[in-house]
Scaffold this motif. Structure first.
Motif, PDB file in Angstrom:
ATOM      1  N   ILE A  68       0.895  -1.157  -0.094  1.00 29.71           N
ATOM      2  CA  ILE A  68      -0.277   0.117   0.067  1.00 29.71           C
ATOM      3  C   ILE A  68       0.755   0.953  -0.011  1.00 29.71           C
ATOM      4  O   ILE A  68       1.997   1.403   0.625  1.00 29.71           O
ATOM      5  CB  ILE A  68      -0.705   0.158   0.731  1.00 29.71           C
ATOM      6  CG1 ILE A  68      -1.542   0.914   1.171  1.00 29.71           C
ATOM      7  CG2 ILE A  68      -0.615   0.222   2.342  1.00 29.71           C
ATOM      8  CD1 ILE A  68      -3.195   0.834   2.092  1.00 29.71           C
TER       9      ILE A  68
ATOM     10  N   ARG B  75     -10.116   0.255  -5.219  1.00 33.24           N
ATOM     11  CA  ARG B  75     -10.463   0.702  -3.994  1.00 33.24           C
ATOM     12  C   ARG B  75     -11.929  -0.208  -4.630  1.00 33.24           C
ATOM     13  O   ARG B  75     -12.496  -1.212  -3.270  1.00 33.24           O
ATOM     14  CB  ARG B  75     -11.074   1.770  -3.469  1.00 33.24           C
ATOM     15  CG  ARG B  75      -9.245   2.597  -3.010  1.00 33.24           C
ATOM     16  CD  ARG B  75      -9.351   1.830  -1.526  1.00 33.24           C
ATOM     17  NE  ARG B  75      -8.322   2.148  -1.005  1.00 33.24           N
ATOM     18  CZ  ARG B  75      -7.533   1.571   0.442  1.00 33.24           C
ATOM     19  NH1 ARG B  75      -8.575   0.541   0.713  1.00 33.24           N
ATOM     20  NH2 ARG B  75      -6.202   1.912   0.299  1.00 33.24           N
TER      21      ARG B  75
ATOM     22  N   SER C 288      -4.829  -4.347   6.537  1.00 33.60           N
ATOM     23  CA  SER C 288      -5.317  -3.841   6.185  1.00 33.60           C
ATOM     24  C   SER C 288      -5.626  -3.606   5.148  1.00 33.60           C
ATOM     25  O   SER C 288      -6.857  -3.009   4.568  1.00 33.60           O
ATOM     26  CB  SER C 288      -4.739  -1.965   6.344  1.00 33.60           C
ATOM     27  OG  SER C 288      -3.670  -2.078   5.513  1.00 33.60           O
TER      28      SER C 288
ATOM     29  N   THR D 189     -11.153   2.481   2.970  1.00 33.96           N
ATOM     30  CA  THR D 189     -10.109   2.600   3.704  1.00 33.96           C
ATOM     31  C   THR D 189     -10.088   2.086   5.027  1.00 33.96           C
ATOM     32  O   THR D 189     -11.703   2.313   5.855  1.00 33.96           O
ATOM     33  CB  THR D 189      -9.080   3.999   4.041  1.00 33.96           C
ATOM     34  OG1 THR D 189      -8.674   4.585   2.586  1.00 33.96           O
ATOM     35  CG2 THR D 189      -8.664   4.397   5.218  1.00 33.96           C
TER      36      THR D 189
ATOM     37  N   VAL E 232      -9.059   0.827   9.041  1.00 35.29           N
ATOM     38  CA  VAL E 232      -7.968   1.467   9.607  1.00 35.29           C
ATOM     39  C   VAL E 232      -7.895   0.176  11.069  1.00 35.29           C
ATOM     40  O   VAL E 232      -9.058  -0.382  11.253  1.00 35.29           O
ATOM     41  CB  VAL E 232      -8.750   2.932  10.306  1.00 35.29           C
ATOM     42  CG1 VAL E 232      -7.849   3.778  10.026  1.00 35.29           C
ATOM     43  CG2 VAL E 232     -10.105   2.554  11.367  1.00 35.29           C
ATOM     44  N   THR E 233      -6.667   0.447  11.880  1.00 36.95           N
ATOM     45  CA  THR E 233      -6.589  -0.643  12.637  1.00 36.95           C
ATOM     46  C   THR E 233      -7.582  -0.311  13.908  1.00 36.95           C
ATOM     47  O   THR E 233      -7.128   0.913  14.716  1.00 36.95           O
ATOM     48  CB  THR E 233      -5.250  -1.145  12.569  1.00 36.95           C
ATOM     49  OG1 THR E 233      -4.288  -1.069  11.993  1.00 36.95           O
ATOM     50  CG2 THR E 233      -4.728  -2.158  13.648  1.00 36.95           C
ATOM     51  N   ALA E 234      -8.469  -1.514  14.312  1.00 42.38           N
ATOM     52  CA  ALA E 234      -9.026  -0.927  15.963  1.00 42.38           C
ATOM     53  C   ALA E 234      -8.240  -1.884  16.999  1.00 42.38           C
ATOM     54  O   ALA E 234      -8.441  -1.091  18.019  1.00 42.38           O
ATOM     55  CB  ALA E 234     -10.511  -1.274  15.302  1.00 42.38           C
TER      56      ALA E 234
ATOM     57  N   ASN F 206      -0.413   7.863   7.410  1.00 40.55           N
ATOM     58  CA  ASN F 206      -1.235   6.767   6.433  1.00 40.55           C
ATOM     59  C   ASN F 206      -1.548   7.509   5.108  1.00 40.55           C
ATOM     60  O   ASN F 206      -1.806   8.459   5.230  1.00 40.55           O
ATOM     61  CB  ASN F 206      -2.249   5.792   6.964  1.00 40.55           C
ATOM     62  CG  ASN F 206      -2.983   6.355   7.158  1.00 40.55           C
ATOM     63  OD1 ASN F 206      -3.685   7.461   7.296  1.00 40.55           O
ATOM     64  ND2 ASN F 206      -4.070   5.434   8.354  1.00 40.55           N
TER      65      ASN F 206
ATOM     66  N   ILE G  92      -4.645   8.936   4.788  1.00 37.64           N
ATOM     67  CA  ILE G  92      -6.014   9.190   5.430  1.00 37.64           C
ATOM     68  C   ILE G  92      -5.053  10.084   6.122  1.00 37.64           C
ATOM     69  O   ILE G  92      -5.968  11.538   7.184  1.00 37.64           O
ATOM     70  CB  ILE G  92      -7.452   8.880   5.289  1.00 37.64           C
ATOM     71  CG1 ILE G  92      -7.048   8.040   7.034  1.00 37.64           C
ATOM     72  CG2 ILE G  92      -7.786   8.106   4.664  1.00 37.64           C
ATOM     73  CD1 ILE G  92      -8.573   7.467   7.763  1.00 37.64           C
TER      74      ILE G  92
ATOM     75  N   GLY H 106      -1.261   2.364  11.600  1.00 42.18           N
ATOM     76  CA  GLY H 106      -1.187   1.276  12.385  1.00 42.18           C
ATOM     77  C   GLY H 106       0.052   0.597  13.225  1.00 42.18           C
ATOM     78  O   GLY H 106       0.119   0.760  14.183  1.00 42.18           O
TER      79      GLY H 106
ATOM     80  N   LEU I  68      -4.696  -5.589  22.299  1.00 44.22           N
ATOM     81  CA  LEU I  68      -3.806  -4.106  21.362  1.00 44.22           C
ATOM     82  C   LEU I  68      -5.065  -3.275  21.300  1.00 44.22           C
ATOM     83  O   LEU I  68      -5.427  -3.953  20.080  1.00 44.22           O
ATOM     84  CB  LEU I  68      -2.436  -4.015  20.930  1.00 44.22           C
ATOM     85  CG  LEU I  68      -2.028  -2.986  20.655  1.00 44.22           C
ATOM     86  CD1 LEU I  68      -0.572  -3.117  20.046  1.00 44.22           C
ATOM     87  CD2 LEU I  68      -2.897  -2.275  19.805  1.00 44.22           C
ATOM     88  N   VAL I  69      -5.501  -1.869  21.847  1.00 44.71           N
ATOM     89  CA  VAL I  69      -6.585  -0.870  21.737  1.00 44.71           C
ATOM     90  C   VAL I  69      -6.194   0.460  20.671  1.00 44.71           C
ATOM     91  O   VAL I  69      -5.205   0.849  21.869  1.00 44.71           O
ATOM     92  CB  VAL I  69      -7.631  -1.578  22.434  1.00 44.71           C
ATOM     93  CG1 VAL I  69      -8.864  -1.139  21.922  1.00 44.71           C
ATOM     94  CG2 VAL I  69      -7.942  -3.424  22.110  1.00 44.71           C
ATOM     95  N   PHE I  70      -6.505   0.307  19.710  1.00 43.71           N
ATOM     96  CA  PHE I  70      -6.801   1.567  19.581  1.00 43.71           C
ATOM     97  C   PHE I  70      -7.664   2.293  19.702  1.00 43.71           C
ATOM     98  O   PHE I  70      -8.943   2.276  19.800  1.00 43.71           O
ATOM     99  CB  PHE I  70      -6.421   1.830  17.928  1.00 43.71           C
ATOM    100  CG  PHE I  70      -4.754   1.808  17.581  1.00 43.71           C
ATOM    101  CD1 PHE I  70      -4.007   2.356  17.400  1.00 43.71           C
ATOM    102  CD2 PHE I  70      -4.395   0.212  17.266  1.00 43.71           C
ATOM    103  CE1 PHE I  70      -2.923   2.382  17.030  1.00 43.71           C
ATOM    104  CE2 PHE I  70      -3.554  -0.099  16.493  1.00 43.71           C
ATOM    105  CZ  PHE I  70      -2.630   0.606  16.183  1.00 43.71           C
ATOM    106  N   LEU I  71      -8.144   3.504  20.623  1.00 43.41           N
ATOM    107  CA  LEU I  71      -9.042   3.851  21.106  1.00 43.41           C
ATOM    108  C   LEU I  71      -9.020   5.497  20.685  1.00 43.41           C
ATOM    109  O   LEU I  71     -10.305   6.031  20.659  1.00 43.41           O
ATOM    110  CB  LEU I  71      -8.538   4.671  22.852  1.00 43.41           C
ATOM    111  CG  LEU I  71      -8.297   3.013  23.730  1.00 43.41           C
ATOM    112  CD1 LEU I  71      -7.560   3.102  25.542  1.00 43.41           C
ATOM    113  CD2 LEU I  71      -9.553   1.834  23.821  1.00 43.41           C
TER     114      LEU I  71
END
Lengths: 161, 161, 161, 161, 161, 161
Positions: free
Chosen positions: C23, C105, E49, E59, E61-63, F30, F32, F37, F68-71
């Motif tokens: 990417i 996409r 991703s 798109t 995104v990593t959560a 990235n 956007i 991540g 592992l959490v993205f908040l």
């Protein structure tokens, strides 16, 4: 007198001659201790696009690698010198030669390790091809390079037909 | 005549003069669109260590940045030219000046944007400091640089006492 | 039955077929928002050397980029798919084709953006060229690729004479 | 109470104190197995600009490296700790000290390996220099640092005249 | 029929299956010669991703990384193959499994070295979560994966209550 | 009293507490404009492995990301602070918690954006697992973390059976 008139003045090859010096660090190497081909190719691309941009006096993007030969391996710790020269200017593109030499630490003798011929296209802000200044060969070597580049281009165009 | 005798031959500054050309890519920028200082400092260090290594004819490691001034911001897309020169050679170290200039795309005029004075130490394979060749100033500019570097060194040594 | 006998068994092209997906991130772009040519060339080199290494069952190093053409610009955010195929095996080298496609996409349609022909050389632990397994074309497409690669090699050898 | 009034409140050095911890990986090393000076300089620049930005409560850009000394080599595998402190605040700039220490794996003892004094300038969104909050020394060490930084600045300004 | 209607068409897992091939270079390694965990985690994130983005056709995104296990060390020179598969689609998120296998140079046998389960969220241009297409399991393996992912999600939601 | 005896002395969590500060540059983002991540995961891995290495007083390698959490998204220009703490020590492994907070430029308020629980294994020079020092909880928070880590480990072991 607009932007177009600027591009008609012929420019000598020495006006766009580019020299880069780099040192090979472990991050540039492959698993067998020599330099990863992709690193050298990326540097050659930077050197070529600066050379082309200097001749065209605008951004030039990579259109093709016409020929690129590795003549000798580069090792971690080696100093390398890249040189870029415009061989010929066509309508919206230029042929650039980039050479890579390894410099001996003590004697400072240089040994050719990569030779590349690339084509770059001059682009405007929207990315459209744009006319480039003609090349003004100044001596016999310039003239020979120009003639050979023209012959290679003719051969490429003939192959496509 | 061993390794030591090799190092006694004085060398002119032009034998170690180094030129690097780089193009500023988005990966080199900070959050406000100008070039991240650390990237330029890393390039200056590469340029300086190649210059020092060429004079000493062996590996030279960074000992100090004596003075480094940013005079103008560098922007993404700019072509920059780095130049390294040995100003003076001491017992096991050299003072190197590295300058960074921005080149204007169309006029190709260059504008100074960073000036740096650095000290590099020549080392053997075990990392121990090793004598370096004396510097042989060839003209008035070489002589002036040499004198000023000597004065700076005297001032640094005086400060430490 | 030693190492040499291992290399005589002919191998089908599909055994070394390689696919990479990447990417495009801002760090890969140039100053005009499209992907920096050198990044793509470095990925092509990785893809080609994995392909060659799979056919040769040992490390293969880049010997030449015989032809590499950029057909369309790649933009930040694009997904690209690289594919490597061995076209022909010679004595100690292979010709590998690497293609790069941009994937849309939403529709997931793919559009060719780079085509490259490269030569890799199989090396032993000391970096010396080493015989490679013959290629076993399995269908008409394999046979056509093999023939064309042979013709290109003949043309290159003729040029050198 | 506008933006200007915000900047007049003096701030203690501990409010901008910054600590970074890094581990030396092979990608950071030079050809002789110690850490490439440019990598350390780039980290020092990050640490210093975060420290300066915290004091100024806005983006701060590198104006100068006034003095940076390598006291000991860093090796691959070493853990290093960087610490940034504001020594003094002037009209639109701050002097920041960054130190780098190597931490011993077993004893966790730390040894100073780099000391740097840098000047950062606070800038607005257009990149123009902007007033910074005064520094509020809280103890004797803060006061000594402040006085020494002022003396260095006076010496630099005297040299320029 | 607007954008929403587009997202209701269920999509089979094979439409978003992603394969990446990488070669381990010294720049990816840690101080003990195996691959630095962070490098592999970054590749896994890219692979996941792309997989999620292909399913969602936008798109993603990593959560979260719900579970990621290193089963075997990866060494410099190893070829690794990453594979991404969508296990389940929920309202605005998907669970993706990414596996990493090491490929033996000569036998081309592959050995699992990392297994990861991750959650990605589809976002619009403003970064807001957006409904994703349902997953259409096509065979028994698809159905089993879907069921297990649903069970894991239920367990996570139960833990939060 | 050999190497083994060294590892039996229990160590308080604060002895291995690790703080890293980083600034988000465009090269970390990235397509956007938020942070990729994989970059954050690589930093978390560095922070965790330094924390684990400090507790174990030797090299520790990543065994698993348990959760592992993205908040919240991280944006270019943000300052982030990573903190690593050992929650529990088992026979040859430790559970480490790494948190990532975004610091507001003006107020310097911090907001949690990533929480991670990881397992690291202490290894000897040959890469074999090696006993680690017990953890010595010093206060209620330490004790709670230790208990919860033990419960998570029991749950993981139960799942495998």
């Amino acid at each position: 007198m607009g932007e177009d008139s600027r591009t008609v003045e012929a420019r000598a090859p020495r006006l766009s001659f580019t020299e880069m010096t780099e040192i090979m660090l472990p991050q540039h190497s492959n698993a067998i201790g020599t330099v990863f081909g992709g690193t050298v190719m990326a540097w050659i691309d930077v050197c070529g696009s600066i050379t082309a941009g200097r001749h065209c006096q605008r951004t030039a993007v990579t259109a093709a690698v016409d020929d690129l030969v590795f003549l000798a391996p580069i090792r971690v710790g080696d100093i390398v010198v890249l040189k870029g020269r415009v061989n010929a200017a066509f309508h919206t593109s230029v042929e650039v030669e980039v050479t890579v030499e390894i410099e001996h630490r003590v004697s400072q003798e240089r040994r050719m390790c990569v030779q590349a011929l690339m084509t770059f296209v001059a682009v405007d802000a929207a990315g459209r091809p744009t006319p480039v200044p003609p090349l003004l060969p100044m001596d016999e070597d310039d003239a020979r390079r120009h003639k050979e580049a023209q012959r290679r281009r003719d051969a490429r165009l003939a192959k496509k037909r």
